[in-house]
Scaffold this motif. Structure first.
Motif, mmCIF file in Angstrom:
data_model
loop_
_atom_site.group_PDB
_atom_site.id
_atom_site.type_symbol
_atom_site.label_atom_id
_atom_site.label_comp_id
_atom_site.label_asym_id
_atom_site.label_seq_id
_atom_site.Cartn_x
_atom_site.Cartn_y
_atom_site.Cartn_z
ATOM 1 N N SER A 84 0.995 -1.292 0.012
ATOM 2 C CA SER A 84 0.062 0.130 0.003
ATOM 3 C C SER A 84 0.850 1.314 -0.108
ATOM 4 C CB SER A 84 -0.747 0.074 1.476
ATOM 5 O OG SER A 84 -0.093 0.020 2.664
ATOM 6 N N ALA A 85 0.124 2.341 -0.267
ATOM 7 C CA ALA A 85 0.884 3.889 -0.090
ATOM 8 C C ALA A 85 1.447 3.928 1.189
ATOM 9 C CB ALA A 85 0.116 4.786 -0.586
ATOM 10 N N SER A 86 0.759 3.730 2.175
ATOM 11 C CA SER A 86 1.029 3.781 3.582
ATOM 12 C C SER A 86 2.267 2.939 3.820
ATOM 13 C CB SER A 86 -0.161 3.556 4.437
ATOM 14 O OG SER A 86 -1.447 4.376 4.206
ATOM 15 N N MET A 87 2.366 1.929 3.594
ATOM 16 C CA MET A 87 3.465 1.002 3.687
ATOM 17 C C MET A 87 4.821 1.572 3.205
ATOM 18 S SD MET A 87 4.831 -1.490 5.475
ATOM 19 C CE MET A 87 3.729 -2.887 5.692
ATOM 20 N N GLY A 162 -4.560 15.496 -2.479
ATOM 21 C CA GLY A 162 -5.077 15.009 -1.535
ATOM 22 C C GLY A 162 -6.298 14.351 -1.697
ATOM 23 N N SER A 163 -6.661 13.257 -0.628
ATOM 24 C CA SER A 163 -7.461 12.203 -0.453
ATOM 25 C C SER A 163 -9.156 12.745 -0.656
ATOM 26 C CB SER A 163 -7.527 11.371 1.043
ATOM 27 O OG SER A 163 -8.611 10.618 0.872
ATOM 28 N N THR A 164 -9.306 14.231 -0.343
ATOM 29 C CA THR A 164 -10.532 14.562 -0.072
ATOM 30 C C THR A 164 -10.746 16.287 -0.660
ATOM 31 O OG1 THR A 164 -10.297 15.336 2.223
ATOM 32 C CG2 THR A 164 -11.292 13.248 2.052
ATOM 33 N N LEU A 187 7.492 12.029 -1.671
ATOM 34 C CA LEU A 187 6.164 12.761 -2.565
ATOM 35 C C LEU A 187 5.071 11.448 -2.059
ATOM 36 C CD1 LEU A 187 4.536 14.828 -3.796
ATOM 37 C CD2 LEU A 187 5.488 13.683 -5.963
ATOM 38 N N ASP A 188 4.002 11.648 -1.700
ATOM 39 C CA ASP A 188 2.804 10.665 -1.517
ATOM 40 C C ASP A 188 1.976 11.020 -3.019
ATOM 41 O OD1 ASP A 188 0.231 9.930 -1.358
ATOM 42 O OD2 ASP A 188 0.064 10.189 0.763
ATOM 43 N N ALA A 189 2.260 9.790 -3.889
ATOM 44 C CA ALA A 189 1.499 9.907 -5.268
ATOM 45 C C ALA A 189 0.446 8.921 -5.137
ATOM 46 C CB ALA A 189 2.821 9.786 -6.301
ATOM 47 N N VAL A 210 3.104 4.857 -3.466
ATOM 48 C CA VAL A 210 2.016 4.518 -4.393
ATOM 49 C C VAL A 210 1.203 3.505 -3.981
ATOM 50 C CG1 VAL A 210 1.821 3.866 -6.846
ATOM 51 C CG2 VAL A 210 3.240 5.808 -6.314
ATOM 52 N N THR A 211 -0.105 3.505 -4.240
ATOM 53 C CA THR A 211 -0.753 2.402 -4.202
ATOM 54 C C THR A 211 -1.428 1.989 -5.557
ATOM 55 O OG1 THR A 211 -2.687 1.459 -2.612
ATOM 56 C CG2 THR A 211 -3.298 3.449 -3.985
ATOM 57 N N GLY A 212 -1.853 0.676 -5.636
ATOM 58 C CA GLY A 212 -2.348 0.320 -7.142
ATOM 59 C C GLY A 212 -3.800 0.151 -7.387
HETATM 60 C C1 LIG Z 1 -3.508 10.944 -0.631
HETATM 61 C C2 LIG Z 1 -3.273 9.758 -0.165
HETATM 62 N N1 LIG Z 1 -2.293 9.452 0.530
HETATM 63 C C3 LIG Z 1 -2.319 7.824 0.840
HETATM 64 C C4 LIG Z 1 -3.359 7.158 1.287
HETATM 65 C C5 LIG Z 1 -3.131 5.792 1.565
HETATM 66 O O1 LIG Z 1 -3.110 4.845 0.913
HETATM 67 P P1 LIG Z 1 -3.223 3.219 0.963
HETATM 68 O O2 LIG Z 1 -4.294 3.020 1.719
HETATM 69 O O3 LIG Z 1 -2.881 2.418 0.138
HETATM 70 O O4 LIG Z 1 -2.268 3.138 2.193
HETATM 71 C C6 LIG Z 1 -4.534 7.482 0.591
HETATM 72 C C7 LIG Z 1 -5.645 6.549 0.724
HETATM 73 O O5 LIG Z 1 -6.803 6.960 0.332
HETATM 74 C C8 LIG Z 1 -4.733 8.709 0.042
HETATM 75 O O6 LIG Z 1 -5.763 9.204 -0.572
#
Ligand SMILES: Cc1ncc(COP(=O)(O)O)c(C=O)c1O
Length: 392
Positions: A84-87, A162-164, A187-189, A210-212
């Motif tokens: 995941s992106a968080s990881m 951003g997420s929202t 960078l969080d992409a 990055v997340t898939g």
């Molecule tokens: C901007 C952003 N960064 C990071 C994440 C985290 O991604 P993941 O759930 O794959 O760890 C998200 C998830 O929604 C996100 O929107």
């Protein structure tokens, strides 16, 4: 993108016949070929054995690193595949080895994972965090970033989208400042990859998480971390196994020389292949074409939503993306989401904590998030708007 192409992409995506999917920022509908790849691999594992199947597919599995590298203009040895992106973000962030008095500079678009990372570093290490807010028009001020830099600035940690919220951060301009001052740049992409062109050489970041499952249209539980070659040796490892450190004696060990040192041995080979297939699918279409289509659809959606009595669109900033956020006066976001779900329309609710700094600044407890991808259509947007017109 022509109508014929869009019809073809929809025909190759089972889910588009079932629902109107405007939750691409949550998890996109994958192309059928991605799911078929994963299922076929799992079936072969069940018949021939997991290790044996891995040997059979070793070339294809290795090629996933090359595909990711091609996607972001990196080298395959700069890529680690993670869940995941968080990881990926935590591996990079913890690896920096921040110490008391170090300063992180960030922005208001940060995701909750990253905010937790900052709070943890503040509490446990005595690190300071400076947030550069966007201006009233929703644009990031590069001069404010330059002015905030001091000799203690150790890390830029930014989120591309951003997420929202519906705006895009100027990642490449931020990268120029990072390079000029020789500051590490993470960078969080997560939301931008597969959504718009992401070229790490143009952006100039050192690490990219990055997340898939989102705009890449890959299976859930996939993601990757890019770490620039020159930075790899200076990042501390969070964990190791016999894969990341293949040479072990009684008194010492040697890690791998590439970014795969940030991985562990065990993970799903099936979904890794699915990730590769999703990237192949994307590369065949072309990211520029995808980005044009996403902007076009999101533009139409914002315009049509704004014309509905009682609907308020929240997106600001000059460069907007495929994430459209809005609320309906007097109707809770969850109720809006549920009413749309009754009509087979998927949207999500953006909670305040997901993008805490931004949401608090704008007094938003939640927003409805309708995120478009290239396979969505003008007709689907009309259907969404019709339901919203009759929501009271
Ligand atoms: C901007 C952003 N960064 C990071 C994440 C985290 O991604 P993941 O759930 O794959 O760890 C998200 C998830 O929604 C996100 O929107």
């Amino acid at each position: 993108m022509t109508n014929t192409e869009i019809e073809q992409f929809r025909a190759e995506t089972k889910g588009t016949a079932e629902r109107i999917h405007f939750n691409n920022a949550g998890s996109s509908l994958p192309p059928d070929v991605v799911i078929d790849t994963v299922i076929k691999y799992l079936q072969e594992e069940a018949v021939f054995g997991g290790y044996e199947t891995e040997v059979k597919y070793s070339k294809q599995l290795d090629n996933v690193y090359a595909l990711i590298a091609q996607l972001i203009n990196a080298d395959a040895n700069e890529i680690a595949i993670v869940e995941s992106a968080s990881m990926g973000w935590w591996i990079a962030f913890n690896g920096v080895g921040l110490q008391k008095g170090d300063v992180i500079i960030t922005c208001e678009m940060e995701y909750v994972t990253n905010i937790l990372g900052f709070l943890h570093a503040k509490k446990e290490l005595g690190v300071e965090v400076k947030i550069i807010p966007n201006d009233a028009g929703g644009n990031f001020c590069l001069q404010a970033l330059e002015d905030a830099i001091t000799p203690q600035t150790k890390l830029f940690a930014f989120t591309h989208i951003g997420s929202t919220a519906g705006n895009v951060m100027p990642a490449a301009e931020i990268g120029k400042i990072a390079r000029k001052h020789n500051i590490l740049y993470l960078l969080d992409a997560c939301q931008s990859i597969g959504h718009l062109p992401v070229d790490i050489k143009e952006i100039g970041c050192d690490m990219l998480a990055v997340t898939g499952r989102k705009y890449l249209r890959a299976p859930r539980g996939t993601g990757f971390l890019y770490v620039r070659k020159e930075v790899q040796d200076s990042l501390k490892l969070m964990f190791m196994d016999g894969f990341s450190a293949p040479k072990v004696t009684n008194s010492d060990y040697v890690t791998r020389s590439d970014a795969r040192r940030f991985e562990l041995y065990e993970r799903s080979r099936a979904t890794t292949l699915g990730l590769g297939k999703a990237i192949e699918y994307l590369l065949n279409i072309g990211i520029e074409k995808i980005w044009q289509r996403v902007q076009y659809l999101a533009g139409i959606m914002r315009k049509q939503l704004a014309a509905i009595d009682g609907v308020q669109v929240h997106d600001i900033g000059d460069q907007k993306c495929g994430i459209v956020t809005f609320s309906v006066n007097g109707v809770n976001s969850y109720i809006v989401k549920n009413k749309l779900a009754e009509k087979s329309i998927n949207v999500s609710v953006g909670k305040a904590h997901s993008t805490l700094f931004y949401m608090e600044k704008h007094n938003l407890a939640s927003v409805v998030r309708a995120s478009v991808h290239y396979y969505n259509t003008e007709h689907e947007i009309q259907v969404l708007c019709e339901v919203l017109k009759n929501i009271y």
